[in-house]
Design a protein around this motif. Structure first.
Motif, mmCIF file in Angstrom:
data_model
loop_
_atom_site.group_PDB
_atom_site.id
_atom_site.type_symbol
_atom_site.label_atom_id
_atom_site.label_comp_id
_atom_site.label_asym_id
_atom_site.label_seq_id
_atom_site.Cartn_x
_atom_site.Cartn_y
_atom_site.Cartn_z
ATOM 1 N N HIS A 6 0.822 -1.208 0.000
ATOM 2 C CA HIS A 6 0.000 0.000 0.000
ATOM 3 C C HIS A 6 0.858 1.261 0.000
ATOM 4 O O HIS A 6 0.591 2.210 -0.746
ATOM 5 C CB HIS A 6 -0.933 0.003 1.206
ATOM 6 C CG HIS A 6 -2.014 -1.013 1.129
ATOM 7 N ND1 HIS A 6 -2.956 -1.185 2.116
ATOM 8 C CD2 HIS A 6 -2.323 -1.924 0.178
ATOM 9 C CE1 HIS A 6 -3.772 -2.155 1.781
ATOM 10 N NE2 HIS A 6 -3.406 -2.618 0.616
ATOM 11 N N ALA A 7 1.860 1.262 0.826
ATOM 12 C CA ALA A 7 2.713 2.454 0.914
ATOM 13 C C ALA A 7 3.419 2.723 -0.411
ATOM 14 O O ALA A 7 3.495 3.870 -0.872
ATOM 15 C CB ALA A 7 3.736 2.275 2.039
ATOM 16 N N ARG A 8 3.930 1.666 -1.027
ATOM 17 C CA ARG A 8 4.630 1.845 -2.302
ATOM 18 C C ARG A 8 3.699 2.321 -3.393
ATOM 19 O O ARG A 8 4.034 3.221 -4.169
ATOM 20 C CB ARG A 8 5.309 0.535 -2.724
ATOM 21 C CG ARG A 8 6.534 0.186 -1.901
ATOM 22 C CD ARG A 8 7.287 -0.997 -2.503
ATOM 23 N NE ARG A 8 6.527 -2.245 -2.427
ATOM 24 C CZ ARG A 8 5.980 -2.862 -3.466
ATOM 25 N NH1 ARG A 8 6.075 -2.335 -4.683
ATOM 26 N NH2 ARG A 8 5.321 -4.003 -3.306
ATOM 27 N N ARG A 9 2.515 1.738 -3.475
ATOM 28 C CA ARG A 9 1.580 2.120 -4.546
ATOM 29 C C ARG A 9 1.023 3.521 -4.328
ATOM 30 O O ARG A 9 0.845 4.286 -5.279
ATOM 31 C CB ARG A 9 0.434 1.104 -4.619
ATOM 32 C CG ARG A 9 0.845 -0.244 -5.183
ATOM 33 C CD ARG A 9 1.463 -0.125 -6.568
ATOM 34 N NE ARG A 9 0.564 0.489 -7.542
ATOM 35 C CZ ARG A 9 0.902 0.782 -8.798
ATOM 36 N NH1 ARG A 9 2.130 0.531 -9.225
ATOM 37 N NH2 ARG A 9 0.030 1.320 -9.626
ATOM 38 N N ARG A 10 0.738 3.859 -3.092
ATOM 39 C CA ARG A 10 0.252 5.215 -2.833
ATOM 40 C C ARG A 10 1.313 6.249 -3.175
ATOM 41 O O ARG A 10 1.014 7.300 -3.755
ATOM 42 C CB ARG A 10 -0.160 5.344 -1.366
ATOM 43 C CG ARG A 10 -1.495 4.693 -1.046
ATOM 44 C CD ARG A 10 -1.883 4.921 0.398
ATOM 45 N NE ARG A 10 -3.266 4.554 0.623
ATOM 46 C CZ ARG A 10 -3.899 4.706 1.775
ATOM 47 N NH1 ARG A 10 -3.249 5.215 2.810
ATOM 48 N NH2 ARG A 10 -5.163 4.357 1.897
ATOM 49 N N ALA A 11 2.544 5.952 -2.836
ATOM 50 C CA ALA A 11 3.637 6.865 -3.172
ATOM 51 C C ALA A 11 3.787 6.973 -4.684
ATOM 52 O O ALA A 11 4.030 8.076 -5.222
ATOM 53 C CB ALA A 11 4.941 6.378 -2.531
ATOM 54 N N TRP A 12 3.654 5.855 -5.389
ATOM 55 C CA TRP A 12 3.755 5.877 -6.849
ATOM 56 C C TRP A 12 2.644 6.740 -7.444
ATOM 57 O O TRP A 12 2.897 7.548 -8.352
ATOM 58 C CB TRP A 12 3.661 4.459 -7.404
ATOM 59 C CG TRP A 12 3.883 4.416 -8.889
ATOM 60 C CD1 TRP A 12 5.047 4.222 -9.552
ATOM 61 C CD2 TRP A 12 2.868 4.603 -9.905
ATOM 62 N NE1 TRP A 12 4.848 4.279 -10.914
ATOM 63 C CE2 TRP A 12 3.521 4.515 -11.162
ATOM 64 C CE3 TRP A 12 1.501 4.832 -9.873
ATOM 65 C CZ2 TRP A 12 2.835 4.642 -12.359
ATOM 66 C CZ3 TRP A 12 0.810 4.982 -11.076
ATOM 67 C CH2 TRP A 12 1.481 4.885 -12.305
ATOM 68 N N GLU A 13 1.412 6.595 -6.955
ATOM 69 C CA GLU A 13 0.307 7.388 -7.494
ATOM 70 C C GLU A 13 0.535 8.881 -7.269
ATOM 71 O O GLU A 13 0.287 9.694 -8.169
ATOM 72 C CB GLU A 13 -1.017 6.946 -6.862
ATOM 73 C CG GLU A 13 -1.505 5.588 -7.347
ATOM 74 C CD GLU A 13 -2.933 5.277 -6.927
ATOM 75 O OE1 GLU A 13 -3.531 6.097 -6.191
ATOM 76 O OE2 GLU A 13 -3.460 4.216 -7.342
ATOM 77 N N GLU A 14 1.004 9.250 -6.088
ATOM 78 C CA GLU A 14 1.232 10.666 -5.814
ATOM 79 C C GLU A 14 2.341 11.231 -6.689
ATOM 80 O O GLU A 14 2.305 12.395 -7.092
ATOM 81 C CB GLU A 14 1.569 10.866 -4.330
ATOM 82 C CG GLU A 14 0.389 10.614 -3.404
ATOM 83 C CD GLU A 14 -0.839 11.426 -3.803
ATOM 84 O OE1 GLU A 14 -0.703 12.627 -4.101
ATOM 85 O OE2 GLU A 14 -1.950 10.834 -3.851
ATOM 86 N N ALA A 15 3.319 10.391 -7.014
ATOM 87 C CA ALA A 15 4.458 10.867 -7.816
ATOM 88 C C ALA A 15 4.167 10.876 -9.306
ATOM 89 O O ALA A 15 4.752 11.683 -10.039
ATOM 90 C CB ALA A 15 5.685 9.991 -7.535
ATOM 91 N N ASN A 16 3.268 10.001 -9.770
ATOM 92 C CA ASN A 16 3.125 9.785 -11.213
ATOM 93 C C ASN A 16 1.761 10.140 -11.793
ATOM 94 O O ASN A 16 1.679 10.396 -13.002
ATOM 95 C CB ASN A 16 3.435 8.322 -11.544
ATOM 96 C CG ASN A 16 4.880 7.965 -11.301
ATOM 97 O OD1 ASN A 16 5.754 8.254 -12.103
ATOM 98 N ND2 ASN A 16 5.150 7.327 -10.164
ATOM 99 N N LEU A 17 0.724 10.125 -11.019
ATOM 100 C CA LEU A 17 -0.595 10.428 -11.562
ATOM 101 C C LEU A 17 -0.864 11.924 -11.565
ATOM 102 O O LEU A 17 -0.355 12.673 -10.724
ATOM 103 C CB LEU A 17 -1.693 9.721 -10.761
ATOM 104 C CG LEU A 17 -1.751 8.202 -10.847
ATOM 105 C CD1 LEU A 17 -3.002 7.676 -10.137
ATOM 106 C CD2 LEU A 17 -1.724 7.719 -12.296
ATOM 107 N N SER A 18 -1.668 12.344 -12.510
ATOM 108 C CA SER A 18 -2.094 13.735 -12.582
ATOM 109 C C SER A 18 -2.857 14.128 -11.313
ATOM 110 O O SER A 18 -3.538 13.284 -10.713
ATOM 111 C CB SER A 18 -2.998 13.915 -13.806
ATOM 112 O OG SER A 18 -3.743 15.114 -13.717
ATOM 113 N N PRO A 19 -2.782 15.393 -10.912
ATOM 114 C CA PRO A 19 -3.617 15.842 -9.788
ATOM 115 C C PRO A 19 -5.111 15.654 -10.060
ATOM 116 O O PRO A 19 -5.917 15.602 -9.124
ATOM 117 C CB PRO A 19 -3.270 17.333 -9.671
ATOM 118 C CG PRO A 19 -1.926 17.463 -10.296
ATOM 119 C CD PRO A 19 -1.882 16.446 -11.403
ATOM 120 N N LEU A 20 -5.483 15.524 -11.346
ATOM 121 C CA LEU A 20 -6.887 15.333 -11.702
ATOM 122 C C LEU A 20 -7.321 13.873 -11.635
ATOM 123 O O LEU A 20 -8.511 13.577 -11.765
ATOM 124 C CB LEU A 20 -7.134 15.863 -13.126
ATOM 125 C CG LEU A 20 -6.817 17.338 -13.372
ATOM 126 C CD1 LEU A 20 -6.999 17.673 -14.852
ATOM 127 C CD2 LEU A 20 -7.688 18.227 -12.501
#
Length: 342
Positions: A11-25
């Motif tokens: 969970h921690a790794r995937r959440r960090a990946w989403e915050e770093a790579n996904l658009s704010p939208l």
């Protein structure tokens, strides 16, 4: 089983990946907003769990025997509701990745969007809607029924307990429904149309129903001569305009060309001479079954899938869940006399 070190770190790794790579939208995978709260899975995000639940559902498996456009076509290369679903999902994921949106959400919505389609495609939807309107004053919309399938009918009435964003995308994937709450849902809504217009042209030409030379040439000049070229150009147009707009939108030229192709397909294929002949037959089959089950003292077999629902809903659930071939076979058992022994 209690998660090991990989699961505990997931969970921690995937959440960090989403915050770093996904658009704010982009929609986020966590926290999971479900009607019934559940513990998260150790190795999958909530949206990946939704995807898996859809793929393993009975309704998803039935899509392989449901009509896309042509009823019981002769040949192995025509689209079914299942292959349409896969094509929509694949294209939608491409768009989501290009826009740095949530691919897992897009995939789950794409795989689940047509689970509520009745047999015989949009003709079947129209017949079932008219039967319900005439007898009970109710409407049938496949996108609303898709949500009922995942909420109520699957898993013996327990439903799949999908997350709110997936449920919203399924419910709102049609142009007749409200706009989806997420950009990922809006991708599926638009790509659904991009996919079916172009692969229905391909199937109509293969079936001899349509001469490719009759396609509107202004639209073809904009989008291209083949289905693959048209889809490619529409996808590129979609991601470029959406990126600039911060929304899911088409450019005017591409949107107008696609609308022209859609109008042509409705006139020449969906509501054309061949479709009208099929409509009469499908109307006879579905209307016969509808009135048969409405007239039974206990309604359809097995309670219609939801024994606590009223008669209109139970008959709707039962008929909408049928595949084309099961519907035809059931009609034959009711309407065709059994052979007498010699």
């Amino acid at each position: 089983m209690h998660p090991g070190p990989v699961g505990e770190d997931f969970h921690a790794r995937r959440r960090a990946w989403e915050e770093a790579n996904l658009s704010p939208l982009a929609a986020r995978s966590w926290p999971a907003r479900r009607v019934h709260e559940e513990d998260d899975c150790g190795l999958r995000s909530p949206l990946q769990r939704d995807r898996d639940r859809i793929v393993h559902s009975k309704a998803f498996r039935r899509l392989k025997h449901k009509t896309q456009v042509f009823v019981a076509p002769e040949g192995d290369h025509y689209r079914t509701r299942l292959t349409h679903t896969l094509e929509v999902t694949q294209i939608s994921r491409t768009v989501a990745r290009a826009l740095a949106l949530n691919e897992d959400l897009t995939e789950a919505i794409g795989l689940g969007h047509d689970l509520g389609h009745p047999p015989f495609g949009h003709i079947g939807e129209d017949v079932l809607d008219r039967c319900l309107q005439d007898r009970f004053g109710r409407a049938f919309r496949h996108f609303e029924h898709s949500l009922r399938v995942v909420d109520v009918l699957e898993r013996d009435g327990r439903g799949l307990n999908l997350t709110a964003d997936v449920r919203d995308g399924i419910r709102c994937h049609s142009g007749r429904s409200p706009t989806p709450a997420t950009l990922e849902g809006r991708i599926v809504r638009l790509v659904d149309r991009i996919a079916y217009i172009n692969h229905d042209i391909d199937d109509a030409v293969r079936a001899g129903v349509l001469d490719v030379r009759r396609l509107p040439q202004d639209a073809i000049a904009v989008l291209g001569e083949t289905g693959s070229v048209r889809i490619d150009r529409l996808v590129h147009d979609l991601v470029e305009h959406s990126s600039r707009a911060g929304d899911v939108v088409q450019g005017d030229e591409a949107g107008e060309a696609m609308a022209a192709l859609r109008a042509f397909m409705f006139d020449e294929v969906y509501l054309g001479e061949v479709a009208r002949r099929e409509h009469e037959r499908i109307d006879l089959v579905l209307r016969t079954l509808f009135h048969h089950y409405v007239g039974l003292p206990d309604g359809p077999p097995d309670g219609g899938g939801a024994p606590d629902a009223d008669l209109a809903q139970r008959v709707t659930d039962y008929l909408a869940g049928m595949t084309d071939r099961y519907c035809i076979r059931t009609f034959e058992q009711l309407a065709v006399p059994a052979s007498l022994p010699l």
